[in-house]
Design an enzyme around this catalytic site. Structure first.
Site, PDB file in Angstrom:
ATOM      1  N   GLY A   1       0.844  -1.188   0.000  1.00  0.00           N
ATOM      2  CA  GLY A   1       0.000   0.000   0.000  1.00  0.00           C
ATOM      3  C   GLY A   1       0.875   1.233   0.000  1.00  0.00           C
TER       4      GLY A   1
ATOM      5  N   GLY B   1       4.538   8.519   0.402  1.00  0.00           N
ATOM      6  CA  GLY B   1       5.435   8.930   1.475  1.00  0.00           C
ATOM      7  C   GLY B   1       6.668   8.058   1.551  1.00  0.00           C
TER       8      GLY B   1
ATOM      9  N   CYS C   1     -10.632   4.169   9.347  1.00  0.00           N
ATOM     10  CA  CYS C   1     -10.101   3.943   8.002  1.00  0.00           C
ATOM     11  C   CYS C   1      -9.293   2.652   7.950  1.00  0.00           C
ATOM     12  CB  CYS C   1      -9.242   5.128   7.570  1.00  0.00           C
ATOM     13  SG  CYS C   1      -8.501   4.927   5.930  1.00  0.00           S
TER      14      CYS C   1
ATOM     15  N   CYS D   1      -6.729  13.231   6.413  1.00  0.00           N
ATOM     16  CA  CYS D   1      -6.473  13.311   4.969  1.00  0.00           C
ATOM     17  C   CYS D   1      -7.487  14.173   4.234  1.00  0.00           C
ATOM     18  CB  CYS D   1      -6.429  11.910   4.366  1.00  0.00           C
ATOM     19  SG  CYS D   1      -7.995  11.007   4.457  1.00  0.00           S
TER      20      CYS D   1
END
EC number: 2.8.1.13
Length: 376
Positions: A10, A14, A101, A198
């Site tokens: 995933g 970053g 999430c 986010c």
């Protein structure tokens, strides 16, 4: 390679997920990068950096020579995370969307997508460890870098999920992760860590929330019933909050010490260690255990917010899905909607959502223990 395992990583754009992909490839896995989009840019007024993030994913994957894809979970995220986030605010709670999430998106539909792509494992850039300890089953363990440890957000992972996920940077310090990225000339090596929620990005939180939660002005009131100012709605304030109250006058700073959501009152008092900010018990609901629930009563450590020092507590009983917990020391600003996460040493046991803090020291007319620590 005949028995080569496939890992879907995933990738967020970053440094942590970039290095995770690199490490998986170095360890001999067949690696696929997968970028997840959770929020529509048209809702972000150009603030969201998802396009730049995906470009960084593409550049990293090209650099280390792995395939990459993007998946769109905008609708899933809106229904399963954002809607709940707003609903919690509307009832006066302070929710944590990262936990939701992880449970509903990253380690559910995203994991399912990874398996669809033929993955044996999903890897993410979280700072935690998935270790087989003495019982022979997977344990969720704090990351080596305790300052970056993210087990607080991952307590809903269970045995089935842990058997399918890897955390490549969990055994590294953050500084080591950046060193690896520099050594391999990854474009994300110096990229600033993302912070905040986010879907809010760099925008003012109140202005964002006001699009979804009605502004219902009311009174700032002391516990003695004195009005000391006006607020814009109970949903916009959280326990322990100091900034943004706009209450003038002499003396110590003002803090939110309570809310009456039904009556539209935000209670405030002066002083960072006012006894109304402290309690030593709570009720938690929506419980989740990494393995099995412990035999009760059970004494362990816990956190009631991210990056809090571990606090000793006892889980006394669980009734109708609710855990009744007491603490050895007073806890500051225990907040409905946040989570309590339980630990034994570095091992994460599970946790739940704080439904109700216990009576405050002010309510009980109790004095705080001498030099009660600021544990937040």
């Amino acid at each position: 390679m005949k028995n080569q395992k496939t890992v879907v990583v995933g990738m967020s754009g970053g440094v942590d997920s970039s290095v995770s992909a690199l490490l998986m490839k170095e360890q001999g896995y067949n690696v696929i990068g997968l970028f997840m989009k959770n929020w529509e840019e048209k809702d972000e007024n150009g603030v969201c950096s998802s396009a730049q993030d995906y470009d960084d994913v593409r550049r990293v994957c090209d650099h280390i020579n792995i395939p990459y894809y993007a998946v769109n979970f905008v609708e899933n995220y809106r229904k399963q995370v954002f809607t709940q986030f707003i609903a919690d605010f509307q009832k006066g709670w302070t929710p944590n969307p990262d936990i939701l999430c992880n449970r509903e998106i990253k380690f559910k539909v995203f994991l399912e997508k990874a398996l669809e792509l033929g993955a044996d494992f999903l890897a993410t850039g979280h700072y935690c460890q998935n270790l087989i300890l003495d019982k022979g089953s997977p344990s969720l363990v704090k990351g080596i870098d305790h300052n970056k440890d993210q087990t607080y957000f991952l307590y809903t992972l269970n045995q089935q999920i842990l058997q399918q996920v890897l955390f490549p940077v969990g055994g590294l310090e953050k500084s080591q992760v950046r060193d690896i990225a520099r050594k391999h000339q990854l474009v994300t090596a110096e990229k600033k860590d993302s912070t905040g929620i986010c879907f809010i990005g760099e925008r003012d939180f109140r202005s964002f929330l006001s699009q979804y939660v009605a502004i219902q002005p009311g009174a700032f009131q002391t516990l003695q019933g004195k009005n000391v100012g006006k607020h814009m709605g109970t949903a916009y304030y959280t326990l322990g909050q100091r900034k943004g109250l706009g209450i003038g006058g002499a003396g110590e700073a003002w803090f939110v010490v309570g809310k009456d959501h039904e009556r539209g009152i935000v209670f405030v008092e002066q002083g960072a260690n006012h006894p109304a900010l402290y309690c030593d018990e709570l009720i938690a609901t929506d419980l989740s255990w990494v393995a099995e629930a412990p035999l009760l009563p059970y004494t362990c450590q816990s956190k009631v917010r991210y990056r809090q020092n571990d606090q000793f507590c006892t889980i006394h009983r669980i009734e109708n899905g609710k855990a009744f917990v007491t603490f050895d020391r007073p806890q500051r600003a225990v907040t409905p909607g946040q989570s309590i996460v339980f630990y034994v040493g570095n091992i994460c046991l599970g946790g739940g959502v704080i439904q109700q803090p216990g009576p405050t020291y002010y309510d009980q007319k109790k004095s705080l223990p001498h030099q009660s620590p600021r544990n937040d």
